[in-house]
Every structure is written in structure tokens, then in C-alpha cells.
Write a protein that holds these residues in place. Structure first.
Motif, PDB file in Angstrom:
ATOM      1  N   ASN A  83       7.067  14.684  -2.111  1.00  0.00           N
ATOM      2  CA  ASN A  83       6.093  14.353  -1.066  1.00  0.00           C
ATOM      3  C   ASN A  83       4.662  14.271  -1.579  1.00  0.00           C
ATOM      4  O   ASN A  83       3.859  13.473  -1.094  1.00  0.00           O
ATOM      5  N   ASP A  84       4.333  15.106  -2.586  1.00  0.00           N
ATOM      6  CA  ASP A  84       2.949  15.106  -3.067  1.00  0.00           C
ATOM      7  C   ASP A  84       2.590  13.855  -3.865  1.00  0.00           C
ATOM      8  O   ASP A  84       1.434  13.677  -4.257  1.00  0.00           O
ATOM      9  N   LYS A  85       3.566  12.974  -4.091  1.00  0.00           N
ATOM     10  CA  LYS A  85       3.280  11.699  -4.758  1.00  0.00           C
ATOM     11  C   LYS A  85       2.836  10.621  -3.764  1.00  0.00           C
ATOM     12  O   LYS A  85       2.481   9.519  -4.170  1.00  0.00           O
ATOM     13  N   TYR A  86       2.861  10.930  -2.468  1.00  0.00           N
ATOM     14  CA  TYR A  86       2.417   9.975  -1.459  1.00  0.00           C
ATOM     15  C   TYR A  86       0.969  10.255  -1.062  1.00  0.00           C
ATOM     16  O   TYR A  86       0.594  11.405  -0.804  1.00  0.00           O
ATOM     17  N   ALA A  87       0.174   9.208  -1.000  1.00  0.00           N
ATOM     18  CA  ALA A  87      -1.216   9.326  -0.554  1.00  0.00           C
ATOM     19  C   ALA A  87      -1.284   9.279   0.964  1.00  0.00           C
ATOM     20  O   ALA A  87      -0.430   8.684   1.629  1.00  0.00           O
ATOM     21  N   THR A  88      -2.309   9.913   1.507  1.00  0.00           N
ATOM     22  CA  THR A  88      -2.688   9.739   2.908  1.00  0.00           C
ATOM     23  C   THR A  88      -3.985   8.939   2.915  1.00  0.00           C
ATOM     24  O   THR A  88      -4.960   9.333   2.269  1.00  0.00           O
ATOM     25  N   VAL A  89      -3.989   7.815   3.626  1.00  0.00           N
ATOM     26  CA  VAL A  89      -5.118   6.884   3.569  1.00  0.00           C
ATOM     27  C   VAL A  89      -5.810   6.837   4.928  1.00  0.00           C
ATOM     28  O   VAL A  89      -5.180   6.531   5.944  1.00  0.00           O
ATOM     29  N   ILE A  90      -7.095   7.134   4.931  1.00  0.00           N
ATOM     30  CA  ILE A  90      -7.891   7.134   6.164  1.00  0.00           C
ATOM     31  C   ILE A  90      -9.116   6.255   5.942  1.00  0.00           C
ATOM     32  O   ILE A  90      -9.953   6.553   5.087  1.00  0.00           O
ATOM     33  N   GLY A 105       1.659  10.068   3.231  1.00  0.00           N
ATOM     34  CA  GLY A 105       2.100   8.683   3.357  1.00  0.00           C
ATOM     35  C   GLY A 105       1.609   7.960   4.581  1.00  0.00           C
ATOM     36  O   GLY A 105       1.916   6.778   4.782  1.00  0.00           O
ATOM     37  N   THR A 106       0.830   8.624   5.421  1.00  0.00           N
ATOM     38  CA  THR A 106       0.335   8.025   6.658  1.00  0.00           C
ATOM     39  C   THR A 106      -0.953   7.241   6.393  1.00  0.00           C
ATOM     40  O   THR A 106      -1.744   7.602   5.530  1.00  0.00           O
ATOM     41  N   VAL A 107      -1.145   6.163   7.164  1.00  0.00           N
ATOM     42  CA  VAL A 107      -2.326   5.316   7.033  1.00  0.00           C
ATOM     43  C   VAL A 107      -3.034   5.230   8.381  1.00  0.00           C
ATOM     44  O   VAL A 107      -2.404   4.948   9.409  1.00  0.00           O
ATOM     45  N   ILE A 108      -4.352   5.466   8.370  1.00  0.00           N
ATOM     46  CA  ILE A 108      -5.185   5.353   9.565  1.00  0.00           C
ATOM     47  C   ILE A 108      -6.186   4.226   9.330  1.00  0.00           C
ATOM     48  O   ILE A 108      -6.995   4.276   8.408  1.00  0.00           O
TER      49      ILE A 108
END
Length: 209
Positions: A83-90, A105-108
Motif C-alpha cells: 500500500n505504501d507504494k501508492y501515492a495520494t494526490v490532492i 491511491g486516492t485522487v482529489i
């Protein structure tokens, strides 16, 4: 500067790339199985998704840049990375309360407002100019489309899709893998695995029917 690999190379990927740039990050690769071999375009590596095994080095993260909720889930299961290989993009032009919880992994997208004590799951899309009010819970792999409004204490189940411009009144629960039509008004709870449309919304389709 965060380095990101996008899985999927479509219009949705373009918007996510803009979000990443707004954070000061950089997209180093766009991988998609419509490509059969590795090549470079505008200094970005392109090729099949299998290339992720060689490109996902230390300091590089992933985002699944595919709009379909079910396909995002399939890709995550296929890749089977930590899971820590996924970015969260805001996006820098969104407004997100400090008390909001956001999964990996979520994108805003730009123009989004997410207010106090909301909780957003993993690999979820909160799309342009949508509003997620206080105490809402949005589960994994959901998609809140542009200009949708979730008023306070709304729950959206895993894999569900709230269409563009839809409005959900306070305290409503949307089941899992359900579709809410664009422009709909939701004033009562909606079951899992259905499609609901209209003002007020009514269920027009159930899975398998």
C-alpha cells in the motif's frame, strides 16, 4: 519532488497528471496494456503495465489513472504491491480539512471541497468541483463525479459511482457497487448493486435484471 507512475493513459490520466504537477510532482511513466513495447514520448516512459516491475524503484509511487471503479480494483489486485507504494494526490486548488482521512491511491481533483471529519477510502476519485461535507464516509474504489454534492454524514459504499451534478441529502447511505445517475437527487437510502436516477431518484435497474 515525488515521482509517479500512472497506470492507464487516457483523458483521466491527463487530469491526474495536472494534479501531480500542482503538487510539484512529476509523472515518469504512463503504462497501459494497449501498448505492446516500451517507448518514450515527451520524456515520459510508455509501455505495457508489466513494466511497473522494473520502474517501481525506491522513491517512485503509483496511481491507478483509470476512471472505471471495477477496473481500478482489478488492477490493484493484479499488481499486488504494498500500500505504501501508492501515492495520494490532492490538487493544490482543492480545499481539504486537516481532519479529513484519505486512503492511499486516492485522487482529489481541482476545485473540490472536503470538510471536517470526512473519511475517504483507498483508490477513490473525488472529481472536479465536487463537495464532500462534514462526516461523510466514502469507501474504497468509489467515484464522486464533477460537481456532485454530498451533504453532511453521507455514506457511499465501495465501488459506487455518484454521477455529475448529483445531490445527496444528509444522513443518506448508498450501497456498494451502485450507480447514481447524473443530476439525480437522493433523498432516501439506496441499495447495493443498483442504478438510481431522477429527481427524486428511483431505482431503475438491479444487478442481473
Amino acid at each position: 519532488m515525488e515521482k509517479i507512475i500512472l497506470i492507464g493513459d487516457s483523458g483521466h490520466a491527463k487530469v491526474i497528471e495536472d494534479c501531480i504537477r500542482s503538487q510539484g510532482g512529476i509523472v515518469i511513466a504512463k503504462l497501459d496494456d494497449r501498448y505492446f513495447e516500451r517507448f518514450c514520448e515527451d520524456q515520459i516512459i510508455k509501455g505495457p503495465i508489466s513494466l511497473v516491475e522494473t520502474l517501481l524503484t525506491d522513491g517512485v509511487k503509483l496511481v491507478i489513472s483509470i476512471g472505471s471503479n471495477s477496473i481500478r480494483k482489478q488492477i490493484v489486485e493484479r499488481l499486488s504491491v504494498f500500500n505504501d507504494k501508492y501515492a495520494t494526490v490532492i490538487h493544490s486548488r482543492s480545499v481539504v480539512s486537516d481532519s479529513v482521512k484519505i486512503g492511499h491511491g486516492t485522487v482529489i481533483m481541482p476545485g473540490v471541497v472536503v470538510n471536517a471529519d470526512a473519511s475517504i477510502g483507498c483508490h477513490t476519485i473525488i472529481n472536479t468541483n465536487s463537495v464532500v461535507e462534514h462526516d461523510c464516509v466514502i469507501q474504497d474504489f468509489a467515484h464522486i463525479s464533477p460537481s456532485a454534492i454530498l451533504t453532511g454524514n453521507v455514506k457511499v459504499g465501495q465501488g459506487s459511482h455518484v454521477g455529475a451534478g448529483a445531490t445527496i441529502i444528509p444522513g443518506i447511505e448508498i450501497g456498494v457497487w451502485t450507480t447514481i445517475g447524473a443530476g439525480s437527487s437522493i433523498i432516501s437510502n439506496i441499495d447495493s448493486n443498483v442504478t438510481a436516477v431522477g429527481v427524486p431518484a428511483k431505482v431503475i435497474k438491479r444487478e442481473g435484471l
